[in-house]
Design a protein around this motif. Structure first.
Motif, PDB file in Angstrom:
ATOM      1  N   LEU A   1       3.837   1.611  -1.284  1.00  0.00           N
ATOM      2  CA  LEU A   1       4.380   1.809  -2.638  1.00  0.00           C
ATOM      3  C   LEU A   1       3.345   2.450  -3.553  1.00  0.00           C
ATOM      4  N   MET A   2       2.101   1.983  -3.469  1.00  0.00           N
ATOM      5  CA  MET A   2       1.044   2.536  -4.325  1.00  0.00           C
ATOM      6  C   MET A   2       0.770   3.997  -3.975  1.00  0.00           C
TER       7      MET A   2
ATOM      8  N   SER B   1       0.831  -1.211   0.000  1.00  0.00           N
ATOM      9  CA  SER B   1       0.000   0.000   0.000  1.00  0.00           C
ATOM     10  C   SER B   1       0.859   1.252   0.000  1.00  0.00           C
TER      11      SER B   1
ATOM     12  N   THR C   1       2.846   6.115  -2.549  1.00  0.00           N
ATOM     13  CA  THR C   1       4.003   6.920  -2.955  1.00  0.00           C
ATOM     14  C   THR C   1       3.972   7.227  -4.439  1.00  0.00           C
ATOM     15  N   ALA C   2       3.658   6.223  -5.263  1.00  0.00           N
ATOM     16  CA  ALA C   2       3.569   6.427  -6.707  1.00  0.00           C
ATOM     17  C   ALA C   2       2.438   7.391  -7.058  1.00  0.00           C
ATOM     18  N   LEU C   3       1.284   7.225  -6.385  1.00  0.00           N
ATOM     19  CA  LEU C   3       0.155   8.119  -6.643  1.00  0.00           C
ATOM     20  C   LEU C   3       0.476   9.546  -6.217  1.00  0.00           C
ATOM     21  N   SER C   4       1.156   9.707  -5.100  1.00  0.00           N
ATOM     22  CA  SER C   4       1.533  11.048  -4.622  1.00  0.00           C
ATOM     23  C   SER C   4       2.484  11.726  -5.596  1.00  0.00           C
ATOM     24  N   ALA C   5       3.415  10.960  -6.174  1.00  0.00           N
ATOM     25  CA  ALA C   5       4.350  11.533  -7.141  1.00  0.00           C
ATOM     26  C   ALA C   5       3.613  12.022  -8.384  1.00  0.00           C
ATOM     27  N   LEU C   6       2.589  11.284  -8.792  1.00  0.00           N
ATOM     28  CA  LEU C   6       1.810  11.714  -9.962  1.00  0.00           C
ATOM     29  C   LEU C   6       0.982  12.956  -9.650  1.00  0.00           C
TER      30      LEU C   6
END
Length: 274
Positions: free
Chosen positions: A172-173, A170, A175-180
């Motif tokens: 990782l997901m 969760s 973190t990736a969503l926050s970067a986008l």
């Protein structure tokens, strides 16, 4: 700079330890002191006064809150340290080692004040964070009553390893969503909402883990649920304040909390779909 503070620290330690061990040829004074020409001493320590060195010093010369004058016949074989004063050196004076001067002028005082303020501020923030880590789970348990009790009891039976694994995925997901979301102006409000939700999930996760840990350390007598949470939260906070270990503890706490929140959301979505 590190060498200066190291030397100063050593001097402060020596001021407490050396007087009973130094030879009779060493000088320890709290007033203006003079080493005449032709005289040889081992060390010179002066606090709250000025020092005039005209003879030979085989060791160190340390002057605190005073100035040092090195005459033309001065011969110092060790380190020279002056704190809160100035060094007046005759060109013919012989020095065998380094000279360190720490002046307590306005700039130095401002630097010390700013540094002390930063250290105090960080300490206050750490204290406030520690208190929140203890009080928030306890308040959640007291205010939530039966609903929180059922929630904590449900996840007390879950495997920590499984929750840790789910929380890692969760994280990782998220973190990736926050970067986008960071690359778009429209996504920033959504990112703030996500971070707030993560804080709520972490608070709930700490409550669950505190309840489980408090169950282990409750003692022979049966304790109230909020007392168990208080004991567990205090233990987690104590470990979180240990240097280096605290970062590892907080990472584990956040990941397990994320696992608890993810599993709870998945179960809610599954019930709604039925």
């Amino acid at each position: 700079m590190n060498k200066i503070f190291y030397t100063l620290s050593c001097f402060i330690l020596l001021m407490f330890l050396i007087p009973g061990l130094a030879s009779a040829q060493s000088i320890f004074e709290h007033q203006n002191t003079t080493v005449p020409a032709g005289q040889t001493v081992d060390d010179v320590y002066v606090v709250g006064g000025d020092a005039d060195v005209l003879g030979q010093v085989n060791g160190v010369v340390v002057v605190v809150n005073g100035s040092l004058r090195l005459g033309s016949t001065a011969n110092v074989k060790g380190v020279v340290v002056v704190v809160g004063g100035r060094v007046h050196q005759d060109p013919k004076a012989v020095l065998g080692d380094d000279v360190y001067t720490i002046s307590l002028d306005n700039a130095t005082q401002n630097s010390l004040l700013i540094g002390g303020g930063l250290v105090l501020g960080l300490w206050v923030l750490q204290l406030a964070g520690s208190l929140l880590m203890i009080l928030v789970p306890v308040l959640i348990r007291i205010i939530g009553k039966t609903k929180i009790a059922a929630f904590t009891d449900r996840y007390q039976r879950e495997s920590i390893g499984r929750l840790l694994y789910i929380g890692f995925l969760s994280g990782l997901m998220i973190t990736a969503l926050s970067a986008l979301l960071l690359v778009t102006v429209v996504g920033i409000p959504i990112l703030i909402l996500i971070l707030l939700a993560v804080l709520v999930i972490v608070a709930a996760g700490i409550t669950v883990m505190s309840s489980r840990i408090g169950e282990w350390f409750r003692g022979p007598a049966q304790s109230s649920d909020w007392v168990k949470v208080l004991i567990g939260a205090s233990i987690i906070t104590a470990f979180a304040n240990i240097p280096l270990v605290g970062w590892i503890v907080m990472c584990l706490v956040v990941l397990v909390s994320m696992g608890i929140g993810t599993q709870w959301i998945a179960q809610k979505m599954k019930r709604n779909s039925i």
